[in-house]
Structure formats: C-alpha cells, structure tokens
Design a protein around this motif. Structure first.
Motif, PDB file in Angstrom:
ATOM      1  N   GLY A 114       0.819  -1.198   0.000  1.00 56.63           N
ATOM      2  CA  GLY A 114       0.000   0.000   0.000  1.00 56.63           C
ATOM      3  C   GLY A 114       0.856   1.253   0.000  1.00 56.63           C
ATOM      4  N   ILE A 115       0.548   2.182  -0.895  1.00 58.99           N
ATOM      5  CA  ILE A 115       1.225   3.470  -0.976  1.00 58.99           C
ATOM      6  C   ILE A 115       0.182   4.556  -0.732  1.00 58.99           C
ATOM      7  CG2 ILE A 115       2.529   5.052  -2.465  1.00 58.99           C
ATOM      8  CD1 ILE A 115       3.642   2.641  -3.915  1.00 58.99           C
ATOM      9  N   TYR A 116       0.517   5.526   0.118  1.00 60.89           N
ATOM     10  CA  TYR A 116      -0.463   6.507   0.576  1.00 60.89           C
ATOM     11  C   TYR A 116      -0.051   7.922   0.168  1.00 60.89           C
ATOM     12  CZ  TYR A 116      -1.381   2.497   3.613  1.00 60.89           C
ATOM     13  OH  TYR A 116      -1.631   1.244   4.090  1.00 60.89           O
ATOM     14  N   ALA A 117      -0.959   8.625  -0.508  1.00 61.85           N
ATOM     15  CA  ALA A 117      -0.687  10.017  -0.870  1.00 61.85           C
ATOM     16  C   ALA A 117      -0.535  10.881   0.375  1.00 61.85           C
ATOM     17  CB  ALA A 117      -1.808  10.559  -1.755  1.00 61.85           C
ATOM     18  N   VAL A 148      -1.409  -1.033  -4.227  1.00 63.69           N
ATOM     19  CA  VAL A 148      -2.648  -0.317  -3.931  1.00 63.69           C
ATOM     20  C   VAL A 148      -2.272   1.111  -3.575  1.00 63.69           C
ATOM     21  CG1 VAL A 148      -4.733  -0.220  -2.530  1.00 63.69           C
ATOM     22  CG2 VAL A 148      -3.687  -2.438  -3.039  1.00 63.69           C
ATOM     23  N   TYR A 149      -2.738   2.065  -4.378  1.00 59.75           N
ATOM     24  CA  TYR A 149      -2.457   3.478  -4.133  1.00 59.75           C
ATOM     25  C   TYR A 149      -3.694   4.134  -3.535  1.00 59.75           C
ATOM     26  CZ  TYR A 149      -2.069   8.462  -5.114  1.00 59.75           C
ATOM     27  OH  TYR A 149      -2.076   9.832  -5.000  1.00 59.75           O
ATOM     28  N   PHE A 150      -3.530   4.720  -2.337  1.00 59.06           N
ATOM     29  CA  PHE A 150      -4.627   5.412  -1.652  1.00 59.06           C
ATOM     30  C   PHE A 150      -4.462   6.912  -1.887  1.00 59.06           C
ATOM     31  CE2 PHE A 150      -3.962   1.410   0.540  1.00 59.06           C
ATOM     32  CZ  PHE A 150      -5.248   0.924   0.697  1.00 59.06           C
ATOM     33  N   HIS A 151      -5.395   7.473  -2.653  1.00 61.34           N
ATOM     34  CA  HIS A 151      -5.261   8.864  -3.098  1.00 61.34           C
ATOM     35  C   HIS A 151      -5.628   9.873  -2.021  1.00 61.34           C
ATOM     36  CE1 HIS A 151      -4.749  11.951  -6.043  1.00 61.34           C
ATOM     37  NE2 HIS A 151      -6.010  12.347  -6.011  1.00 61.34           N
ATOM     38  N   GLN A 152      -6.233   9.412  -0.947  1.00 62.35           N
ATOM     39  CA  GLN A 152      -6.635  10.307   0.126  1.00 62.35           C
ATOM     40  C   GLN A 152      -5.416  11.051   0.681  1.00 62.35           C
ATOM     41  OE1 GLN A 152      -5.825  10.020   3.597  1.00 62.35           O
ATOM     42  NE2 GLN A 152      -6.993  11.861   4.071  1.00 62.35           N
ATOM     43  N   GLY A 153      -5.563  12.371   0.873  1.00 61.06           N
ATOM     44  CA  GLY A 153      -4.508  13.147   1.518  1.00 61.06           C
ATOM     45  C   GLY A 153      -3.580  13.877   0.575  1.00 61.06           C
ATOM     46  N   LEU A 154      -3.805  13.799  -0.737  1.00 59.04           N
ATOM     47  CA  LEU A 154      -2.951  14.534  -1.672  1.00 59.04           C
ATOM     48  C   LEU A 154      -3.230  16.028  -1.529  1.00 59.04           C
ATOM     49  CD1 LEU A 154      -0.860  13.897  -3.935  1.00 59.04           C
ATOM     50  CD2 LEU A 154      -2.716  14.328  -5.549  1.00 59.04           C
ATOM     51  N   LYS A 155      -2.163  16.816  -1.369  1.00 55.98           N
ATOM     52  CA  LYS A 155      -2.289  18.253  -1.166  1.00 55.98           C
ATOM     53  C   LYS A 155      -1.529  18.996  -2.254  1.00 55.98           C
ATOM     54  CE  LYS A 155      -0.510  17.792   2.904  1.00 55.98           C
ATOM     55  NZ  LYS A 155       0.027  18.092   4.255  1.00 55.98           N
ATOM     56  N   TYR A 184      -4.222  -0.928  -8.041  1.00 57.24           N
ATOM     57  CA  TYR A 184      -5.513  -0.441  -7.575  1.00 57.24           C
ATOM     58  C   TYR A 184      -5.372   1.014  -7.125  1.00 57.24           C
ATOM     59  CZ  TYR A 184      -7.033  -5.340  -7.443  1.00 57.24           C
ATOM     60  OH  TYR A 184      -7.349  -6.631  -7.777  1.00 57.24           O
ATOM     61  N   VAL A 185      -6.245   1.878  -7.608  1.00 57.60           N
ATOM     62  CA  VAL A 185      -6.280   3.276  -7.195  1.00 57.60           C
ATOM     63  C   VAL A 185      -7.561   3.488  -6.395  1.00 57.60           C
ATOM     64  CG1 VAL A 185      -6.334   5.682  -7.938  1.00 57.60           C
ATOM     65  CG2 VAL A 185      -4.925   4.026  -9.173  1.00 57.60           C
ATOM     66  N   VAL A 186      -7.403   3.749  -5.097  1.00 61.39           N
ATOM     67  CA  VAL A 186      -8.550   3.846  -4.191  1.00 61.39           C
ATOM     68  C   VAL A 186      -8.945   5.307  -4.009  1.00 61.39           C
ATOM     69  CG1 VAL A 186      -9.407   3.260  -1.892  1.00 61.39           C
ATOM     70  CG2 VAL A 186      -7.739   1.759  -3.016  1.00 61.39           C
ATOM     71  N   HIS A 187     -10.241   5.576  -4.116  1.00 59.86           N
ATOM     72  CA  HIS A 187     -10.803   6.934  -4.002  1.00 59.86           C
ATOM     73  C   HIS A 187     -10.178   7.881  -5.032  1.00 59.86           C
ATOM     74  CE1 HIS A 187     -11.305   5.624   0.441  1.00 59.86           C
ATOM     75  NE2 HIS A 187     -12.400   5.326  -0.223  1.00 59.86           N
ATOM     76  N   PRO A 188     -10.249   7.530  -6.327  1.00 56.00           N
ATOM     77  CA  PRO A 188      -9.641   8.382  -7.360  1.00 56.00           C
ATOM     78  C   PRO A 188     -10.387   9.696  -7.527  1.00 56.00           C
ATOM     79  CG  PRO A 188     -10.957   6.668  -8.382  1.00 56.00           C
ATOM     80  CD  PRO A 188     -10.950   6.367  -6.902  1.00 56.00           C
ATOM     81  N   THR A 189      -9.686  10.709  -8.011  1.00 55.58           N
ATOM     82  CA  THR A 189     -10.289  12.021  -8.270  1.00 55.58           C
ATOM     83  C   THR A 189      -9.922  12.469  -9.677  1.00 55.58           C
ATOM     84  OG1 THR A 189      -8.372  13.218  -7.460  1.00 55.58           O
ATOM     85  CG2 THR A 189     -10.050  12.642  -5.833  1.00 55.58           C
ATOM     86  N   TRP A 190     -10.312  13.696 -10.012  1.00 57.31           N
ATOM     87  CA  TRP A 190     -10.005  14.236 -11.339  1.00 57.31           C
ATOM     88  C   TRP A 190      -8.507  14.251 -11.609  1.00 57.31           C
ATOM     89  CZ3 TRP A 190     -13.053  18.993 -13.494  1.00 57.31           C
ATOM     90  CH2 TRP A 190     -14.358  18.587 -13.800  1.00 57.31           C
ATOM     91  N   PHE A 191      -7.728  14.531 -10.614  1.00 59.91           N
ATOM     92  CA  PHE A 191      -6.274  14.588 -10.814  1.00 59.91           C
ATOM     93  C   PHE A 191      -5.765  13.261 -11.378  1.00 59.91           C
ATOM     94  CE2 PHE A 191      -2.027  13.627  -9.056  1.00 59.91           C
ATOM     95  CZ  PHE A 191      -1.294  14.614  -9.712  1.00 59.91           C
TER      96      PHE A 191
END
Length: 475
Positions: A114-117, A148-155, A184-191
């Motif tokens: 798991g990799i976390y933004a 698994v990349y968790f996109h939560q927290g990208l600033k 796997y990209v979890v909680h993806p956004t427009w970015f």
C-alpha cells in the motif's frame, strides 16, 4: 552479509472496474522465448521531439496544446471539492515511519503493498521519497505483486507533476514493471483521471489493463480476497463519508465467533482447505500428519523437469484452476495432478498454507519470530531450534519439517529454477506466519522472512533429531 541486512525493509480504461477477473491464460515460464517484457513505456520518440513538449506543462499538470486556451483564465479544473475533502482528512495525520505498508497476500498468494498520498512529503523531497519506496519493496518484486495506491490526503504542496511521474517510471527496472499484476487506485479524483488519460495513448494495452479504480474499501477487500484489511484511520474515515450507506465492514466479535462455530459444525470431514490442521489430521488419511493434498503437491513438484522450472514459486498459477481444484479436494474427490500446470500446483500448495485457520507456525510464535533480527547471532540457532522443536504442536512440527525438506530440494536446483533460500523465504514467509488481529507490516515481515531463510539454511542442525525424540517442555 548478515540476515538483518538482507531482510531489513529495503524499499524498493479507465472506466471504473472494481474487480479484475484473473486471466484464464496459463502463466508462461520465465525462460520461454516469448516471455519478453511488454512495451510498458511511452514511445521515446514522442517525448524527444521538441515541439510536442513545448508549453504542455502548466503548473503540476500536463495539458494538450490548445490555441483556443485563454491565458488570462488561470483556473485549475482539478482542484474540485473532492480534492478539498481528501485534503481535509489529512490535516492532522502524522506521517509514519514506513513509506509504504505490506498489506498481506491476495487470493493468489501475491504480495500486496500500500502506498499513501497522505504520506507524500513536499515536492522538493518527493524524489528521495520515491527512492525509499523502491528500496522497501525491491526484495519482493522478483515475484508477482500488487500495488494499492490510496489517493486520500494529496495536497497542493505534495502533488507530483506529470513530468516527475514519467521520470520516476523510467527509473523502475524490468521486475518492477513486468511483475506488477494490478495497480488499484482507491478513491480516485479528477487529478488521477486526467493524468492517466494523458498517459494512456503512450501505454500498451497490456499495461493499461493493470489499472483498476476502486471507489470503496469494501470493493478493495473483495478484489484482494481479504476479509481483514488494516488501514490508517484517515482512509477509513474518508471511506465512511464517501460510502455512508454501506454496511459495517467489521461485525461484532460475538457474531464472528458464532459464525465460526456454525461453519465448523457444518464443515464436511473431507475438507482440507480453510480448516485447522488438527481437523485435517483427525478426519483425513494423513501419514505422519501430512495432509494428502500437500503430499500430492510436493510429490508432483519434486519430479525432475518440474522442480527445476524457472520461477517455480514466483509465477502465479491460473486462479480459476486453483479454485476448482480446491473445491474438488474439499468435496473429497481424488484429484490427479499429473497434467496440471506446475504453477497451478505451486499455487495450490501456497493456498493450502494461506487458508489454514491458524498459520502453520501458530499465532503463539508470532511475537517470538518477529523478534528474530533482534537476537544476537550466536543465540539464533539455539532460539530457532527451541521454538520449532518445543513450542510447535506435533502436527505443525511434522508438516513444517516436511515442507522445509522439500524447499531445500528446490534450493538444490537454484541454478535452474532461480529459487534461493532468500527467494523462497520471501514467498513462503507470509504463508507460514501472520498476525492474529492486524495486518503484518513491512517491519514485521522482514524478520519473518529472515527466520524462514535461517531455517532453510540450517535445517540439518534444527532437525538433527527425529520428532519422536524431541523434548517437549511442560509448564
């Protein structure tokens, strides 16, 4: 090089598709002529041409050159409310020591990282951060693996540019790109979507299919085949907000206990997968406490021409074939493995260990084994021997000894199969031992693997005396 230095963590479309079915195509041998590395990278000629790259970098994003673009409107369409919501969740989050986490093994026995933004540092430190991640997972990527990349927290201050992402990708060696099976990209956004859409035309179809968007943690658990998934609170809190109508992922302890009792009560006596080892020994014709399916797998894999298969335990077997064999075994059928693919048989053996109700090395030994690298070198042989010979139940001792002896024979063919003791320890460590209540971290998996590696290299000393002569301590 001592065990500590070898095993200490050395880190290294796009339609929403919650679950990717495992391919039914057989996995090729590493030595096959057609097993070349797919074109995962962009065409360098596209990037080296000066004109296409001019004026495509706007801030942190890559935009197509457009003559109709109005320069006075410097509005970033990617900074939508959802990004703000992700950012809010990470304001009070303290960056942990590890750059990434080991989340366990999936239903095919592949390591999951798991990799976390939310752990990304500011932009000036991103390059060093990525290099640390590579060092942490590098020992594991010789085998098939999952990210698994968790996109939560990208600033805004830690958001990587497209050019940075491209440069980082180019630095990855062949194993990182080739052996990655799913991202796997979890909680993806427009970015994420815009960046991916920009890169997609330059990426091969094979690699493009590795990307899977995941909108919730329940989808992720289902995709990975994991009932338990220990994740940071900030990610779980965000998932609760984004998916308020979902059912609680963790039922009350009492209901878990009752369900477990009901399941064991209804369990057919023919079951060998997903049950305690003691259950198999009592209900199946086990010679020296070795379950019949384990003996069949080992016998099939020990044949000359099979045991020396390159990457015998590193390649994933066909998942649907493995599942079909497990169902047949649990129904009590006598399965014949003569015509079964070597990687399917290897996967069946790993699946047996992973599906045990309690790990083969038992929950009781977990804390002792995870302290292995803290033991003085001169005490390790005595401590390991004592743990295995005195604290393992007899059926666990016998089966562990049997599998270790087989793996030693695999090691004897390492010139052909490329399976050294350290490679085998990386594959089997998480299948021999895991935590009772939490996900095993990278800090814990390193001593587990080191412990298994030590056993493989010193098996003659550990098993010098027959099990019937071993001394069992009585408290």
């Amino acid at each position: 090089m001592d065990a500590h230095s070898r095993f200490a963590p050395r880190l290294p479309g796009p339609a929403i598709n919650p679950i990717v079915d495992n391919s039914d195509e057989p996995q090729p041998s590493l030595s096959d002529l057609h097993d070349f590395e797919p074109k995962l990278e962009f065409d360098d000629t596209e990037l080296l041409a000066p004109s296409p790259l001019e004026n495509v970098m706007v801030g942190d994003f890559v935009l197509d050159e457009d003559t109709d673009l109005e320069p006075e409107e410097d509005v970033n369409p990617l900074e939508d409310d959802f990004e703000d919501q992700l950012r809010e969740q990470s304001e009070n989050f303290q960056t942990p020591r590890n750059k990434c986490d080991f989340l366990g093994t999936d239903k095919q026995g592949r390591h999951i990282f798991g990799i976390y933004a939310s752990r990304f540092p500011e932009k000036s430190q991103l390059e060093g951060f990525v290099r640390e991640i590579i060092k942490e997972i590098e020992p594991f990527v010789e085998n098939d693996y999952i990210l698994v990349y968790f996109h939560q927290g990208l600033k805004e201050d830690n958001k990587p540019s497209a050019q940075f992402l491209w440069n980082s990708y180019k630095e990855l060696d062949r194993n990182f790109r080739k052996n990655l099976k799913t991202l796997y990209v979890v909680h993806p956004t427009w970015f994420i979507r815009v960046i991916w859409n920009f890169f997609s035309p330059f990426i091969s179809d094979k690699f493009r299919k590795k990307l899977v968007y995941i909108s919730g943690l329940d989808e992720l658990r289902q995709a990975l085949g994991l009932n338990k998934l220990k994740l940071p609170d900030n990610i779980c809190d965000l998932d609760d907000k984004l998916n308020p109508s979902r059912k609680p992922s963790t039922p009350p302890p009492s209901s878990i206990l009752n369900a477990s009792r009901q399941q064991q009560h209804k369990m057919a006596t023919t079951h060998q997968f997903g049950v305690p080892l003691k259950f198999i020994v009592i209900n199946s014709p086990c010679l020296n406490s070795i379950p019949p399916i384990v003996r069949k797998c080992v016998d099939s894999l020990s044949i000359t021409g099979v045991i020396d298969t390159e990457g015998i335990f590193r390649r994933s077997g066909n998942h649907s074939e493995i599942m079909a064999l497990k169902e047949r075994v649990n129904r009590g059928e006598d399965v014949d493995l003569k015509s079964v693919n070597v990687h399917v048989i290897a996967g069946l053996l790993k699946s047996f260990l992973r599906d045990l109700a309690e790990p083969l090395l038992t929950f009781e030994l977990y804390e002792d084994v995870t302290r292995f690298l803290d033991w003085p070198k001169e005490e390790r042989s005595r401590n390991v021997t004592q743990l295995i010979r005195e604290k393992l139940p007899e059926e666990n001792y016998e089966l562990f000894k049997y599998i270790v002896e087989f793996l030693v024979r695999v090691m004897d063919c390492e010139d052909l199969n490329k399976m050294t003791s350290s490679n085998l320890a990386i594959v089997f460590g998480p299948n021999f031992l895991w935590s009772r209540n939490t996900t095993t971290s990278l800090e814990e998996i390193a001593p587990i693997n080191a412990f298994v590696d030590f056993v493989l290299q010193n098996h003659k000393d550990i098993y010098l005396i027959d099990v019937n002569q071993r001394t069992v301590s009585v408290d």
